[in-house]
Structures are given as C-alpha cells and as structure tokens.
Design a protein around this motif. Structure first.
Motif, mmCIF file in Angstrom:
data_model
loop_
_atom_site.group_PDB
_atom_site.id
_atom_site.type_symbol
_atom_site.label_atom_id
_atom_site.label_comp_id
_atom_site.label_asym_id
_atom_site.label_seq_id
_atom_site.Cartn_x
_atom_site.Cartn_y
_atom_site.Cartn_z
ATOM 1 N N VAL A 157 0.352 8.325 -0.824
ATOM 2 C CA VAL A 157 0.485 7.527 0.392
ATOM 3 C C VAL A 157 -0.909 7.353 0.961
ATOM 4 N N LEU A 158 -1.352 6.121 1.120
ATOM 5 C CA LEU A 158 -2.650 5.821 1.709
ATOM 6 C C LEU A 158 -2.445 5.658 3.210
ATOM 7 N N LEU A 159 -3.007 6.566 3.989
ATOM 8 C CA LEU A 159 -2.762 6.607 5.427
ATOM 9 C C LEU A 159 -3.958 6.079 6.210
ATOM 10 N N PHE A 160 -3.697 5.108 7.093
ATOM 11 C CA PHE A 160 -4.744 4.465 7.877
ATOM 12 C C PHE A 160 -4.482 4.668 9.368
ATOM 13 N N GLY A 161 -5.578 4.795 10.124
ATOM 14 C CA GLY A 161 -5.471 4.915 11.565
ATOM 15 C C GLY A 161 -5.432 3.542 12.214
#
Length: 214
Positions: A157-161
């Motif tokens: 899972v690529l998590l971005f703010g």
C-alpha cells in the motif's frame, strides 16, 4: 468502431458516435451506448462496454499495489490520485480519514476503481496486515529511503499525506518503509497528486509487464 487500442483524449474528438452496422451480441456491450455513442473517458478497448463489464475486465489486469491517501482536512488532490491510480491499474484506492472527497479531479474514473474508506490509520494497517501488504509511506523526511534507489515491495500500500502537513507522525512510524522523492529546487515539497503519480510510476517501472500497457 476503431480496432486501435489506447487513449484518444488528444484527438480532435473524444469518444465515438452511434454504432455503425449490426449490433454485437456480446453481453459486455451497452445497448444505450451502441445507440447514442460513447463519449466516456475510457480507452478504445472499452468503447460501448457496460460499466460492470469494464470493471470485471480491469479486475483481471489490476496490479498488486494499493494506494492510500490521508483525508483529515478534505484534501482536494484525492481526485487526481484516484485518476492516476486508475491509469496504472492499482488494485484499490483507500481514503483514510473523512469519507467525503472532491471527485471532480477523478474525471469519473472512480466509477471503475475500487475505493475503500478507513476512519483512521489503524483500520488501514489492519487491512494491510490481513491482505499481506507492506505499508510504504511517502514523505520527504529525515530517514526516508530515496525512492530512486529503493526496491518497492510488489504487494504493498503506497500511503500519501495531504497537501500542506504531509503524513502524520504515526503514519510514518507505523509504516514498513518510508520513501522520499529526490528534489532539486527551492520548494520543500511537491503537490500530493504529483508525488502519488511519481511513486506509482516507479512501482510500474519495477514490477509491471510493459507489454500489457495500452
């Protein structure tokens, strides 16, 4: 109907008119689109197809990465992230925080993309653990691994703010891997939607079969 596969957004017109000739008997085709034409934002391969048929076919092509973005301040970039995730055939998009988000930037691609909501990071982390997915946080912060020199997990899972504050401290702390994007100018960060596109494409370069691209 054109036999060429691929996007047509750069042409003089978008989409196709009513079907010419006898209608196909294939159940994937939508009678209303056959009659009136198909002006949707889809590649030529899916012209005249029912939405459900497109989703089913995409499910056979989706990649092993997911995309998640924090939405604690109603981030306006989420639509762009969803559209890019659709372009790169992400398995799913996860919205962490507020359920509501601005769909305008998605250009209706959210109709074909699996989207999940998580009230908090713990919920997302639980999903990742259940599905054997590494959690990869993206943030230009001390200790982050340069993505240009980092092997991304295939199942992740690529998590971005969100725009402005970036990722929360607990998002970085609970991640299996934190990566950053090399920058060379005066700005301290790049747009969240742009960052998502850079990282997704890095995954594509490392893991996707380019022979399957449109």
């Amino acid at each position: 109907m054109s036999e060429n596969l691929g996007p047509t957004e750069w042409g003089s017109t978008v989409g196709v008119g009513p079907w010419s000739g006898p209608w196909p008997s294939d159940e994937r085709y939508d009678p209303e689109l056959l009659e009136h034409g198909d002006r949707r934002n889809v590649v030529d391969h899916y012209r005249y197809w029912r939405r459900e048929a497109i989703i089913a076919d995409l499910d056979l092509r989706r990649h092993d990465f997911h995309v998640a973005i924090e939405n604690f301040q109603h981030d306006h970039n989420i639509g762009t992230v969803v559209r890019t995730a659709n372009a790169f055939a992400a398995k799913a998009v996860h919205i962490v925080g507020r359920r509501r988000w601005n769909r305008r930037g998605a250009m209706v691609t959210d109709r074909y993309q699996h989207i999940h909501h998580h009230p908090d990071l713990a919920s997302l982390r639980g999903y990742a653990t259940e599905h054997d997915l590494a959690l990869v946080a993206v943030d230009n912060t001390v200790g982050a691994e340069p993505i240009e020199r980092t092997a991304l997990p295939r199942r992740c899972v690529l998590l971005f703010g969100q725009e402005g504050p970036g990722l929360r401290d607990d998002s970085r702390r609970d991640a299996d891997l934190v990566v950053s994007i090399a920058q060379f100018g005066s700005t301290r960060s790049i747009n969240a939607g742009v960052a998502a596109g850079v990282v997704m494409h890095t995954w594509i370069e490392q893991h996707a079969d380019l022979a399957e691209a449109w």
